[in-house]
Write a protein that holds these residues in place. Sequence first.
Motif, PDB file in Angstrom:
ATOM      1  N   ALA A 297      71.265 106.990 123.737  1.00 52.19           N
ATOM      2  CA  ALA A 297      71.361 108.301 123.089  1.00 52.19           C
ATOM      3  C   ALA A 297      72.731 108.425 122.440  1.00 52.19           C
ATOM      4  O   ALA A 297      73.750 108.080 123.047  1.00 52.19           O
TER       5      ALA A 297
ATOM      6  N   HIS B 284      72.742 115.580 121.365  1.00 50.85           N
ATOM      7  CA  HIS B 284      71.557 114.712 121.320  1.00 50.85           C
ATOM      8  C   HIS B 284      70.279 115.502 121.592  1.00 50.85           C
ATOM      9  O   HIS B 284      69.211 115.169 121.055  1.00 50.85           O
ATOM     10  N   LYS B 285      70.358 116.555 122.415  1.00 46.09           N
ATOM     11  CA  LYS B 285      69.178 117.364 122.706  1.00 46.09           C
ATOM     12  C   LYS B 285      68.650 118.068 121.461  1.00 46.09           C
ATOM     13  O   LYS B 285      67.477 118.438 121.405  1.00 46.09           O
TER      14      LYS B 285
ATOM     15  N   HIS C 264      69.426 116.834 117.998  1.00 47.14           N
ATOM     16  CA  HIS C 264      69.165 115.904 116.893  1.00 47.14           C
ATOM     17  C   HIS C 264      68.342 114.687 117.311  1.00 47.14           C
ATOM     18  O   HIS C 264      67.707 114.063 116.463  1.00 47.14           O
ATOM     19  N   TYR C 265      68.403 114.320 118.565  1.00 49.03           N
ATOM     20  CA  TYR C 265      67.643 113.175 119.081  1.00 49.03           C
ATOM     21  C   TYR C 265      67.902 111.900 118.279  1.00 49.03           C
ATOM     22  O   TYR C 265      66.982 111.154 117.944  1.00 49.03           O
ATOM     23  N   ASP C 266      69.171 111.655 117.970  1.00 47.26           N
ATOM     24  CA  ASP C 266      69.550 110.407 117.309  1.00 47.26           C
ATOM     25  C   ASP C 266      69.758 109.321 118.364  1.00 47.26           C
ATOM     26  O   ASP C 266      70.398 109.559 119.389  1.00 47.26           O
ATOM     27  N   ASP C 267      69.228 108.153 118.098  1.00 46.65           N
ATOM     28  CA  ASP C 267      69.344 107.031 119.026  1.00 46.65           C
ATOM     29  C   ASP C 267      70.011 105.849 118.340  1.00 46.65           C
ATOM     30  O   ASP C 267      70.049 105.744 117.113  1.00 46.65           O
TER      31      ASP C 267
ATOM     32  N   VAL D 111      60.491 119.791 122.286  1.00 48.41           N
ATOM     33  CA  VAL D 111      60.736 118.469 122.857  1.00 48.41           C
ATOM     34  C   VAL D 111      59.431 117.692 122.982  1.00 48.41           C
ATOM     35  O   VAL D 111      59.361 116.495 122.710  1.00 48.41           O
TER      36      VAL D 111
ATOM     37  N   GLY E 102      58.043 117.049 119.385  1.00 48.71           N
ATOM     38  CA  GLY E 102      58.997 116.484 118.437  1.00 48.71           C
ATOM     39  C   GLY E 102      58.595 115.117 117.924  1.00 48.71           C
ATOM     40  O   GLY E 102      58.779 114.798 116.756  1.00 48.71           O
ATOM     41  N   GLY E 103      58.053 114.273 118.831  1.00 48.16           N
ATOM     42  CA  GLY E 103      57.667 112.938 118.408  1.00 48.16           C
ATOM     43  C   GLY E 103      56.516 112.946 117.423  1.00 48.16           C
ATOM     44  O   GLY E 103      56.404 112.062 116.578  1.00 48.16           O
TER      45      GLY E 103
ATOM     46  N   GLY F  21      57.897 115.154 113.685  1.00 45.45           N
ATOM     47  CA  GLY F  21      59.328 114.896 113.595  1.00 45.45           C
ATOM     48  C   GLY F  21      60.038 115.734 112.551  1.00 45.45           C
ATOM     49  O   GLY F  21      61.082 116.323 112.812  1.00 45.45           O
TER      50      GLY F  21
ATOM     51  N   THR G   4      62.796 118.716 113.292  1.00 43.99           N
ATOM     52  CA  THR G   4      64.175 118.674 112.801  1.00 43.99           C
ATOM     53  C   THR G   4      64.521 119.933 112.017  1.00 43.99           C
ATOM     54  O   THR G   4      65.599 120.510 112.180  1.00 43.99           O
TER      55      THR G   4
END
Length: 308
Positions: free
Chosen positions: A111, A133-134, A136-139, A218, A221-222, A225, A229
């Motif tokens: 993360a 990260h919670k 934007h959820y950038d990995d 959450v 989100g997947g 997407g 965002t």
Amino acid sequence: MIRPRTLIRIVLYGTITWLCLVGLWLGLPSPSPYDDGTTYATSTLLAGRTLTRVYSTSDHNVQTSEYARRKSFALTYRLSPSHTSVLVNGHYIFPIYNNWTDTPAVAVQVATGDQDGINPPWFNVADSTLLFHKIHYDDGAITLRARRIGDTWEIYPEGNGHQPLLSLTGIGNGETAAPMDINKATVPAPPESFSPSRTYYIRLVIFYLMVPIGMVFVVIGGTFGATFTILFKIFETLLLVGIQMLFAVAVVLVFVRVFKGKDAMEELIEETLAKLRSPIVWIAERFKRATRRRVACIQKQKWYDLDR
């Protein structure tokens, strides 16, 4: 049917609750655990708990998207009950043996996050990164290996001079595949890495209360997407505007209190509330009249249908 007055109360109380949560979010202290790089890491891992550390991406070879280059990344470590392996980020197992060869390279998803956005600058670095990260959820990804040097076993990123991210020290019994008797864990001390503050999870709960549908975001989100965002961007913008407005109001009130006294400040608050209340009352009255006319029309239509 919801009465106009009830609707206004719901909106008003909801706004007040949200502002209180924002104030708690901003004012909640972030006491960091005593962290010399060894004491906290050792007590956490040997107690069977998960150790979370946040590192700088500039110091390590972290692969990220060109559009999401963040300043920090997070890793979690958990020691197995038998002290024979370390679980990294909940999915990647690194065995702990008394061999002297490096383990195969493992690409670990991490993360990533920054320390800005909705996070004020006084937040703990790890807290800001994880909360960022919670939203934007950038990995990213980092390639890790493990090796044994003397009585020390360590995890290090590939291609960075073998600087360890986590070291475990113990006394081996000399056998090739026997686990070590671990007595110390070491991670880079601040400012090279950080652990979340003791109030991080409280602030995380406040975060989800400020966004009542955050948990739904959450989950979906997947799947959605882009929508996910956009919605969080809107929330972040509104929250930033709210924070700036709160600071502006606080500065004005402090200025009036210092230079004109308490009475002038209270008078200013009363006048402001009265001005804010007037348009709300006007809108409520208009809505009430429109509702009454609508109800009268419906009743008249019912009587007309009965007469027919």
